[in-house]
Design an enzyme around this catalytic site. Sequence first.
Site, PDB file in Angstrom:
ATOM      1  N   GLU A  65      -8.691  -0.564   9.933  1.00  0.00           N
ATOM      2  CA  GLU A  65      -8.894  -1.153   8.849  1.00  0.00           C
ATOM      3  C   GLU A  65      -9.667  -0.391   7.828  1.00  0.00           C
ATOM      4  O   GLU A  65      -9.642  -0.538   6.633  1.00  0.00           O
ATOM      5  CB  GLU A  65      -9.851  -2.484   8.751  1.00  0.00           C
ATOM      6  N   PRO A 341       3.023   2.683  11.537  1.00  0.00           N
ATOM      7  CA  PRO A 341       4.224   3.928  11.453  1.00  0.00           C
ATOM      8  C   PRO A 341       4.186   4.381  10.185  1.00  0.00           C
ATOM      9  O   PRO A 341       4.901   5.359   9.982  1.00  0.00           O
ATOM     10  CB  PRO A 341       5.520   3.091  11.795  1.00  0.00           C
TER      11      PRO A 341
END
Length: 433
Positions: A65, A341
Amino acid sequence: MLKYHLALLLYRFFLLINLPVIIIVLLIRSTKHKAYRQRLTERLGLLPGGLKSGGIVIHAASVGEVMALKAFIEQVLAAYPELPVTLTTFTPTGSAQVKKLFADRVQHCYLPLDIWPCSTLFLRTLAPKAMVFMETELWPNLLGQSAGKNIPLLLVNGRLSENSMKSYRKLSWLITPALQRFDTILPQSQPHRDNFLALGAKADTCIVSGNLKFDISQTAEISNKQEELSQLMANRGPVWIAASTHEGDEQLILAAYKKITLNTPKLLLVMVPRHPERFEKVHQLCLDAGLSVIKRSSNQPLDDDSQVWLLDTLGELMAAYALSDIVTIGGTFSHIGGHNPLEPALFKKPVIVGSDMSNFAEIHRQFNREQAVIEIPAQGDVSTTLAEQVQHLLDSPQQAQNLGQNGYDIVRQNQGASAFSLEQLSRLLAGNS
Protein backbone atom coordinates in the site's frame (compact mmCIF):
# COMPACT_ATOMS: atom_id res chain seq x y z
CA MET A 1 -29.17 5.12 12.52
CA LEU A 2 -30.06 4.00 16.06
CA LYS A 3 -29.37 0.42 14.99
CA TYR A 4 -25.94 1.47 13.73
CA HIS A 5 -25.07 3.31 16.95
CA LEU A 6 -26.01 0.23 18.96
CA ALA A 7 -23.91 -1.96 16.63
CA LEU A 8 -20.96 0.40 16.92
CA LEU A 9 -21.32 0.42 20.69
CA LEU A 10 -21.24 -3.38 20.78
CA TYR A 11 -18.23 -3.38 18.42
CA ARG A 12 -16.37 -0.93 20.66
CA PHE A 13 -17.23 -2.92 23.79
CA PHE A 14 -16.14 -6.20 22.21
CA LEU A 15 -12.75 -4.81 21.15
CA LEU A 16 -12.21 -3.03 24.45
CA ILE A 17 -12.72 -6.13 26.58
CA ASN A 18 -10.49 -8.08 24.18
CA LEU A 19 -7.68 -5.51 24.24
CA PRO A 20 -5.46 -7.72 26.47
CA VAL A 21 -5.94 -10.60 24.02
CA ILE A 22 -5.03 -8.38 21.05
CA ILE A 23 -1.84 -7.23 22.78
CA ILE A 24 -0.93 -10.83 23.61
CA VAL A 25 -1.41 -11.76 19.94
CA LEU A 26 0.95 -8.95 18.91
CA LEU A 27 3.51 -10.12 21.46
CA ILE A 28 3.24 -13.72 20.23
CA ARG A 29 3.73 -12.54 16.67
CA SER A 30 6.78 -10.60 17.85
CA THR A 31 8.54 -13.88 18.70
CA LYS A 32 9.10 -14.28 14.95
CA HIS A 33 9.23 -10.58 14.12
CA LYS A 34 10.56 -8.58 17.07
CA ALA A 35 9.38 -5.27 15.55
CA TYR A 36 5.82 -6.16 16.60
CA ARG A 37 6.71 -5.61 20.26
CA GLN A 38 8.39 -2.29 19.56
CA ARG A 39 6.45 1.00 19.64
CA LEU A 40 3.54 -0.88 21.21
CA THR A 41 2.29 2.35 22.78
CA GLU A 42 1.48 3.69 19.30
CA ARG A 43 -0.96 0.80 18.87
CA LEU A 44 -2.74 2.22 21.92
CA GLY A 45 -2.92 5.75 20.51
CA LEU A 46 0.00 7.15 22.49
CA LEU A 47 1.89 8.82 19.67
CA PRO A 48 5.50 10.05 19.64
CA GLY A 49 6.12 13.55 20.87
CA GLY A 50 6.69 16.33 18.38
CA LEU A 51 4.08 15.31 15.81
CA LYS A 52 2.38 18.35 14.31
CA SER A 53 -1.40 18.51 14.29
CA GLY A 54 -3.90 19.98 11.82
CA GLY A 55 -2.63 18.19 8.72
CA ILE A 56 -3.56 15.29 6.47
CA VAL A 57 -3.48 11.67 7.67
CA ILE A 58 -2.99 8.98 5.02
CA HIS A 59 -3.18 5.32 5.98
CA ALA A 60 -1.28 2.58 4.13
CA ALA A 61 -1.52 -0.80 5.85
CA SER A 62 1.77 -2.33 4.72
CA VAL A 63 4.54 -2.30 2.10
CA GLY A 64 2.36 -2.80 -0.97
CA GLU A 65 0.00 0.00 0.00
CA VAL A 66 2.87 2.38 0.76
CA MET A 67 4.35 1.69 -2.67
CA ALA A 68 1.00 2.11 -4.40
CA LEU A 69 0.38 5.44 -2.65
CA LYS A 70 3.82 6.87 -3.39
CA ALA A 71 2.85 8.98 -6.42
CA PHE A 72 -0.29 10.25 -4.66
CA ILE A 73 1.65 11.19 -1.51
CA GLU A 74 4.29 13.00 -3.56
CA GLN A 75 1.52 15.06 -5.17
CA VAL A 76 -0.07 15.80 -1.78
CA LEU A 77 3.29 16.99 -0.42
CA ALA A 78 3.76 19.27 -3.42
CA ALA A 79 0.20 20.65 -3.28
CA TYR A 80 0.13 21.28 0.49
CA PRO A 81 3.66 22.16 1.64
CA GLU A 82 2.20 24.12 4.55
CA LEU A 83 0.36 21.10 6.03
CA PRO A 84 1.98 18.24 7.94
CA VAL A 85 1.30 14.91 6.24
CA THR A 86 1.15 11.92 8.58
CA LEU A 87 1.54 8.54 6.90
CA THR A 88 0.36 5.67 9.08
CA THR A 89 0.87 1.93 8.65
CA PHE A 90 -0.12 -1.14 10.62
CA THR A 91 2.90 -3.39 9.98
CA PRO A 92 6.59 -2.92 10.80
CA THR A 93 7.57 -3.64 7.19
CA GLY A 94 5.21 -0.89 6.05
CA SER A 95 6.80 1.42 8.61
CA ALA A 96 10.27 0.64 7.30
CA GLN A 97 9.11 1.36 3.75
CA VAL A 98 7.72 4.76 4.79
CA LYS A 99 11.06 5.74 6.28
CA LYS A 100 12.93 4.48 3.23
CA LEU A 101 10.75 6.33 0.70
CA PHE A 102 9.96 9.58 2.52
CA ALA A 103 12.42 9.96 5.43
CA ASP A 104 11.44 13.10 7.35
CA ARG A 105 9.25 14.55 4.59
CA VAL A 106 6.24 12.95 6.26
CA GLN A 107 5.34 12.27 9.86
CA HIS A 108 4.94 8.61 10.66
CA CYS A 109 3.32 6.44 13.30
CA TYR A 110 1.26 3.27 13.52
CA LEU A 111 -2.49 3.53 13.15
CA PRO A 112 -3.87 2.58 16.55
CA LEU A 113 -6.10 -0.38 17.26
CA ASP A 114 -9.70 0.39 16.34
CA ILE A 115 -10.68 0.73 20.00
CA TRP A 116 -12.42 3.83 21.31
CA PRO A 117 -9.79 5.10 23.83
CA CYS A 118 -6.93 4.42 21.39
CA SER A 119 -8.52 6.21 18.44
CA THR A 120 -9.62 9.06 20.72
CA LEU A 121 -6.00 9.71 21.73
CA PHE A 122 -4.90 9.43 18.09
CA LEU A 123 -7.43 11.98 16.84
CA ARG A 124 -6.83 14.31 19.77
CA THR A 125 -3.07 14.38 19.07
CA LEU A 126 -3.22 14.84 15.29
CA ALA A 127 -6.55 16.71 14.89
CA PRO A 128 -6.44 16.09 11.11
CA LYS A 129 -8.07 18.32 8.51
CA ALA A 130 -8.73 15.20 6.42
CA MET A 131 -8.09 11.46 6.55
CA VAL A 132 -7.35 9.21 3.58
CA PHE A 133 -7.76 5.43 3.64
CA MET A 134 -6.94 2.92 0.92
CA GLU A 135 -8.62 0.00 -0.82
CA THR A 136 -10.53 -2.05 1.81
CA GLU A 137 -9.19 -0.36 4.94
CA LEU A 138 -12.43 0.07 6.87
CA TRP A 139 -12.05 0.97 10.56
CA PRO A 140 -15.65 1.38 11.81
CA ASN A 141 -14.81 2.99 15.12
CA LEU A 142 -12.20 5.41 13.77
CA LEU A 143 -14.44 6.34 10.85
CA GLY A 144 -17.38 6.95 13.17
CA GLN A 145 -15.34 9.13 15.52
CA SER A 146 -13.80 11.09 12.64
CA ALA A 147 -17.17 11.75 11.04
CA GLY A 148 -18.45 12.90 14.42
CA LYS A 149 -15.68 15.49 14.47
CA ASN A 150 -16.51 16.59 10.87
CA ILE A 151 -13.17 15.36 9.58
CA PRO A 152 -13.48 14.75 5.80
CA LEU A 153 -12.95 11.08 4.92
CA LEU A 154 -11.65 9.86 1.56
CA LEU A 155 -11.21 6.26 0.41
CA VAL A 156 -8.80 6.01 -2.52
CA ASN A 157 -8.09 3.07 -4.82
CA GLY A 158 -11.24 1.41 -3.50
CA ARG A 159 -11.22 -2.34 -3.93
CA LEU A 160 -13.91 -4.86 -3.02
CA SER A 161 -13.23 -8.29 -4.46
CA GLU A 162 -15.83 -11.02 -4.59
CA ASN A 163 -14.03 -12.78 -1.71
CA SER A 164 -14.22 -9.63 0.40
CA MET A 165 -17.88 -9.24 -0.45
CA LYS A 166 -18.67 -12.66 1.00
CA SER A 167 -17.15 -11.65 4.32
CA TYR A 168 -18.47 -8.11 4.40
CA ARG A 169 -22.06 -9.12 3.65
CA LYS A 170 -22.05 -11.07 6.91
CA LEU A 171 -21.03 -7.85 8.70
CA SER A 172 -23.22 -5.48 6.69
CA TRP A 173 -24.79 -4.17 9.92
CA LEU A 174 -21.37 -2.65 10.68
CA ILE A 175 -19.73 -2.24 7.25
CA THR A 176 -22.58 -0.45 5.45
CA PRO A 177 -22.76 2.48 7.93
CA ALA A 178 -18.95 2.65 7.95
CA LEU A 179 -18.91 3.04 4.17
CA GLN A 180 -21.53 5.76 4.44
CA ARG A 181 -19.22 7.74 6.70
CA PHE A 182 -16.90 8.43 3.77
CA ASP A 183 -17.41 11.75 2.03
CA THR A 184 -15.93 10.30 -1.16
CA ILE A 185 -15.08 6.76 -2.28
CA LEU A 186 -12.87 6.32 -5.34
CA PRO A 187 -13.14 2.73 -6.62
CA GLN A 188 -10.52 1.39 -9.00
CA SER A 189 -13.09 0.33 -11.60
CA GLN A 190 -16.79 -0.03 -12.31
CA PRO A 191 -17.01 -3.61 -10.97
CA HIS A 192 -15.51 -2.45 -7.68
CA ARG A 193 -17.94 0.50 -7.62
CA ASP A 194 -20.82 -1.92 -8.13
CA ASN A 195 -19.65 -3.91 -5.13
CA PHE A 196 -19.38 -0.80 -2.95
CA LEU A 197 -22.91 0.19 -3.95
CA ALA A 198 -24.16 -3.34 -3.25
CA LEU A 199 -22.81 -2.99 0.29
CA GLY A 200 -24.66 0.28 0.77
CA ALA A 201 -22.25 3.03 -0.24
CA LYS A 202 -23.99 6.18 -1.48
CA ALA A 203 -23.99 6.42 -5.27
CA ASP A 204 -23.28 10.17 -5.35
CA THR A 205 -20.10 9.72 -3.27
CA CYS A 206 -18.72 6.81 -5.31
CA ILE A 207 -16.62 7.88 -8.33
CA VAL A 208 -14.41 5.55 -10.41
CA SER A 209 -10.85 6.89 -10.36
CA GLY A 210 -8.68 4.21 -11.90
CA ASN A 211 -5.95 2.30 -10.09
CA LEU A 212 -3.19 4.11 -8.19
CA LYS A 213 -0.89 1.14 -8.74
CA PHE A 214 -0.43 2.21 -12.38
CA ASP A 215 1.13 5.51 -11.28
CA ILE A 216 4.66 4.23 -10.94
CA SER A 217 7.88 5.51 -12.47
CA GLN A 218 11.59 4.90 -12.37
CA THR A 219 12.98 7.32 -9.80
CA ALA A 220 16.53 8.47 -9.14
CA GLU A 221 16.49 6.33 -5.99
CA ILE A 222 15.65 3.22 -8.01
CA SER A 223 18.36 4.04 -10.54
CA ASN A 224 20.95 4.48 -7.77
CA LYS A 225 19.91 1.20 -6.16
CA GLN A 226 20.03 -0.49 -9.56
CA GLU A 227 23.63 0.61 -9.98
CA GLU A 228 24.47 -0.66 -6.48
CA LEU A 229 22.99 -4.08 -7.18
CA SER A 230 24.59 -4.35 -10.61
CA GLN A 231 28.02 -3.92 -9.03
CA LEU A 232 27.38 -7.02 -6.91
CA MET A 233 25.95 -9.01 -9.82
CA ALA A 234 29.12 -8.67 -11.91
CA ASN A 235 27.17 -8.70 -15.17
CA ARG A 236 25.67 -12.09 -14.38
CA GLY A 237 23.02 -13.31 -16.73
CA PRO A 238 20.50 -14.45 -17.55
CA VAL A 239 18.55 -13.47 -14.42
CA TRP A 240 15.24 -14.95 -13.27
CA ILE A 241 13.48 -13.21 -10.38
CA ALA A 242 10.96 -15.02 -8.18
CA ALA A 243 9.29 -12.05 -6.51
CA SER A 244 7.19 -11.85 -3.32
CA THR A 245 7.19 -15.58 -2.68
CA HIS A 246 5.12 -17.32 0.00
CA GLU A 247 5.11 -20.70 1.70
CA GLY A 248 4.87 -23.35 -1.03
CA ASP A 249 6.12 -21.09 -3.81
CA GLU A 250 9.82 -21.57 -3.11
CA GLN A 251 9.88 -25.37 -3.32
CA LEU A 252 8.10 -25.23 -6.68
CA ILE A 253 10.40 -22.52 -8.03
CA LEU A 254 13.57 -24.25 -6.81
CA ALA A 255 12.44 -27.49 -8.47
CA ALA A 256 11.80 -25.61 -11.71
CA TYR A 257 15.19 -23.87 -11.45
CA LYS A 258 17.05 -27.18 -11.19
CA LYS A 259 15.30 -28.39 -14.34
CA ILE A 260 16.15 -25.18 -16.24
CA THR A 261 19.84 -25.30 -15.32
CA LEU A 262 20.19 -28.60 -17.16
CA ASN A 263 19.98 -26.46 -20.33
CA THR A 264 21.00 -23.05 -18.96
CA PRO A 265 23.57 -23.70 -16.21
CA LYS A 266 24.48 -20.03 -15.78
CA LEU A 267 20.93 -18.90 -14.93
CA LEU A 268 20.86 -16.80 -11.75
CA LEU A 269 17.75 -17.14 -9.59
CA VAL A 270 16.96 -14.08 -7.46
CA MET A 271 14.64 -15.23 -4.69
CA VAL A 272 12.62 -12.51 -2.93
CA PRO A 273 10.40 -13.75 -0.04
CA ARG A 274 7.41 -11.53 0.66
CA HIS A 275 7.84 -11.48 4.45
CA PRO A 276 11.14 -10.75 6.23
CA GLU A 277 10.44 -13.29 8.97
CA ARG A 278 10.77 -16.04 6.31
CA PHE A 279 14.21 -15.00 5.04
CA GLU A 280 16.07 -17.60 7.09
CA LYS A 281 13.65 -20.39 6.23
CA VAL A 282 13.95 -19.68 2.50
CA HIS A 283 17.73 -19.58 2.84
CA GLN A 284 17.62 -23.07 4.34
CA LEU A 285 15.29 -24.30 1.59
CA CYS A 286 17.85 -23.20 -1.01
CA LEU A 287 20.64 -25.01 0.84
CA ASP A 288 18.51 -28.14 1.25
CA ALA A 289 17.98 -28.10 -2.52
CA GLY A 290 21.75 -28.39 -2.91
CA LEU A 291 22.14 -24.94 -4.43
CA SER A 292 24.81 -22.31 -3.95
CA VAL A 293 23.13 -19.30 -2.31
CA ILE A 294 24.36 -15.85 -1.32
CA LYS A 295 22.38 -13.46 0.87
CA ARG A 296 22.05 -9.88 -0.38
CA SER A 297 22.50 -8.67 3.22
CA SER A 298 26.05 -10.06 3.21
CA ASN A 299 26.94 -7.46 0.54
CA GLN A 300 29.04 -10.18 -1.08
CA PRO A 301 29.58 -10.01 -4.84
CA LEU A 302 28.22 -12.92 -6.87
CA ASP A 303 30.61 -15.18 -8.71
CA ASP A 304 30.18 -17.41 -11.74
CA ASP A 305 29.15 -20.35 -9.55
CA SER A 306 26.44 -18.49 -7.61
CA GLN A 307 23.06 -20.02 -8.32
CA VAL A 308 20.62 -18.27 -5.96
CA TRP A 309 20.77 -14.69 -4.72
CA LEU A 310 18.47 -14.30 -1.73
CA LEU A 311 17.22 -10.72 -1.60
CA ASP A 312 16.81 -10.60 2.19
CA THR A 313 16.50 -6.81 2.24
CA LEU A 314 13.67 -4.31 1.94
CA GLY A 315 13.09 -1.72 -0.77
CA GLU A 316 15.31 -3.25 -3.47
CA LEU A 317 12.87 -5.32 -5.51
CA MET A 318 12.06 -2.57 -8.01
CA ALA A 319 15.75 -2.06 -8.75
CA ALA A 320 16.22 -5.81 -9.08
CA TYR A 321 13.40 -5.95 -11.63
CA ALA A 322 15.37 -3.54 -13.81
CA LEU A 323 18.29 -6.01 -13.86
CA SER A 324 16.24 -9.12 -14.60
CA ASP A 325 15.40 -10.99 -17.78
CA ILE A 326 12.28 -12.84 -16.59
CA VAL A 327 10.01 -12.28 -13.58
CA THR A 328 7.74 -14.76 -11.84
CA ILE A 329 5.24 -13.33 -9.35
CA GLY A 330 4.87 -15.23 -6.08
CA GLY A 331 1.64 -15.79 -4.20
CA THR A 332 0.11 -16.97 -7.47
CA PHE A 333 0.93 -20.64 -6.87
CA SER A 334 -0.03 -20.76 -3.18
CA HIS A 335 -3.57 -19.35 -3.19
CA ILE A 336 -2.52 -15.97 -1.79
CA GLY A 337 -4.01 -14.08 -4.72
CA GLY A 338 -0.79 -12.78 -6.24
CA HIS A 339 1.11 -9.51 -6.14
CA ASN A 340 1.63 -6.49 -8.34
CA PRO A 341 2.68 -7.32 -11.94
CA LEU A 342 2.86 -3.64 -12.89
CA GLU A 343 6.26 -3.09 -11.29
CA PRO A 344 8.18 -5.52 -13.53
CA ALA A 345 6.08 -4.29 -16.46
CA LEU A 346 7.41 -0.78 -15.84
CA PHE A 347 10.83 -2.15 -16.84
CA LYS A 348 9.42 -4.05 -19.83
CA LYS A 349 10.10 -7.45 -18.27
CA PRO A 350 8.15 -10.57 -19.31
CA VAL A 351 5.96 -11.79 -16.45
CA ILE A 352 5.00 -15.35 -15.53
CA VAL A 353 2.31 -16.04 -12.91
CA GLY A 354 0.53 -19.02 -11.43
CA SER A 355 -3.19 -19.67 -11.60
CA ASP A 356 -4.26 -17.38 -8.72
CA MET A 357 -4.13 -13.66 -9.46
CA SER A 358 -7.39 -12.87 -7.65
CA ASN A 359 -5.90 -9.86 -5.83
CA PHE A 360 -5.19 -8.27 -9.21
CA ALA A 361 -8.00 -9.83 -11.21
CA GLU A 362 -8.77 -6.84 -13.43
CA ILE A 363 -5.13 -6.01 -14.08
CA HIS A 364 -4.51 -9.67 -14.85
CA ARG A 365 -7.39 -9.68 -17.33
CA GLN A 366 -5.80 -6.68 -19.05
CA PHE A 367 -2.44 -8.44 -19.18
CA ASN A 368 -4.04 -11.55 -20.63
CA ARG A 369 -6.04 -9.56 -23.16
CA GLU A 370 -2.97 -7.63 -24.33
CA GLN A 371 -0.68 -10.68 -24.31
CA ALA A 372 1.52 -9.31 -21.55
CA VAL A 373 1.70 -12.36 -19.26
CA ILE A 374 2.19 -16.11 -19.25
CA GLU A 375 -0.05 -18.00 -16.85
CA ILE A 376 0.88 -21.43 -15.51
CA PRO A 377 -2.22 -23.62 -15.00
CA ALA A 378 -2.69 -25.43 -11.69
CA GLN A 379 -3.15 -28.78 -13.40
CA GLY A 380 -0.36 -31.27 -13.95
CA ASP A 381 3.29 -30.89 -12.91
CA VAL A 382 3.41 -27.16 -12.24
CA SER A 383 7.16 -26.99 -11.65
CA THR A 384 7.85 -28.69 -14.99
CA THR A 385 5.45 -26.37 -16.83
CA LEU A 386 7.04 -23.36 -15.15
CA ALA A 387 10.51 -24.57 -16.11
CA GLU A 388 9.41 -25.06 -19.72
CA GLN A 389 7.96 -21.55 -19.94
CA VAL A 390 11.04 -19.88 -18.42
CA GLN A 391 13.28 -21.86 -20.77
CA HIS A 392 11.08 -20.93 -23.74
CA LEU A 393 11.45 -17.21 -22.95
CA LEU A 394 15.21 -17.60 -22.53
CA ASP A 395 15.34 -19.24 -25.96
CA SER A 396 12.90 -16.76 -27.57
CA PRO A 397 14.13 -13.25 -26.77
CA GLN A 398 11.75 -11.63 -29.25
CA GLN A 399 8.70 -13.09 -27.52
CA ALA A 400 10.10 -12.06 -24.14
CA GLN A 401 10.59 -8.54 -25.47
CA ASN A 402 7.04 -8.42 -26.86
CA LEU A 403 5.55 -9.55 -23.54
CA GLY A 404 7.51 -6.90 -21.68
CA GLN A 405 6.59 -4.13 -24.13
CA ASN A 406 2.90 -5.04 -23.96
CA GLY A 407 2.98 -4.84 -20.17
CA TYR A 408 4.76 -1.49 -20.29
CA ASP A 409 2.12 -0.12 -22.67
CA ILE A 410 -0.63 -1.15 -20.23
CA VAL A 411 1.10 0.73 -17.40
CA ARG A 412 1.50 3.93 -19.40
CA GLN A 413 -2.04 3.92 -20.80
CA ASN A 414 -3.70 3.62 -17.39
CA GLN A 415 -1.88 6.28 -15.39
CA GLY A 416 -3.64 9.28 -13.83
CA ALA A 417 -5.48 7.99 -10.74
CA SER A 418 -3.15 9.83 -8.36
CA ALA A 419 -3.92 13.23 -9.89
CA PHE A 420 -7.66 12.52 -9.81
CA SER A 421 -7.47 11.41 -6.17
CA LEU A 422 -5.62 14.62 -5.30
CA GLU A 423 -8.40 16.65 -6.95
CA GLN A 424 -10.97 14.92 -4.75
CA LEU A 425 -8.91 15.48 -1.61
CA SER A 426 -8.50 19.16 -2.49
CA ARG A 427 -12.26 19.46 -2.95
CA LEU A 428 -12.89 17.99 0.50
CA LEU A 429 -10.31 20.23 2.14
CA ALA A 430 -11.76 23.33 0.44
CA GLY A 431 -15.25 22.38 1.54
CA ASN A 432 -14.15 21.99 5.13
CA SER A 433 -12.11 25.19 5.39
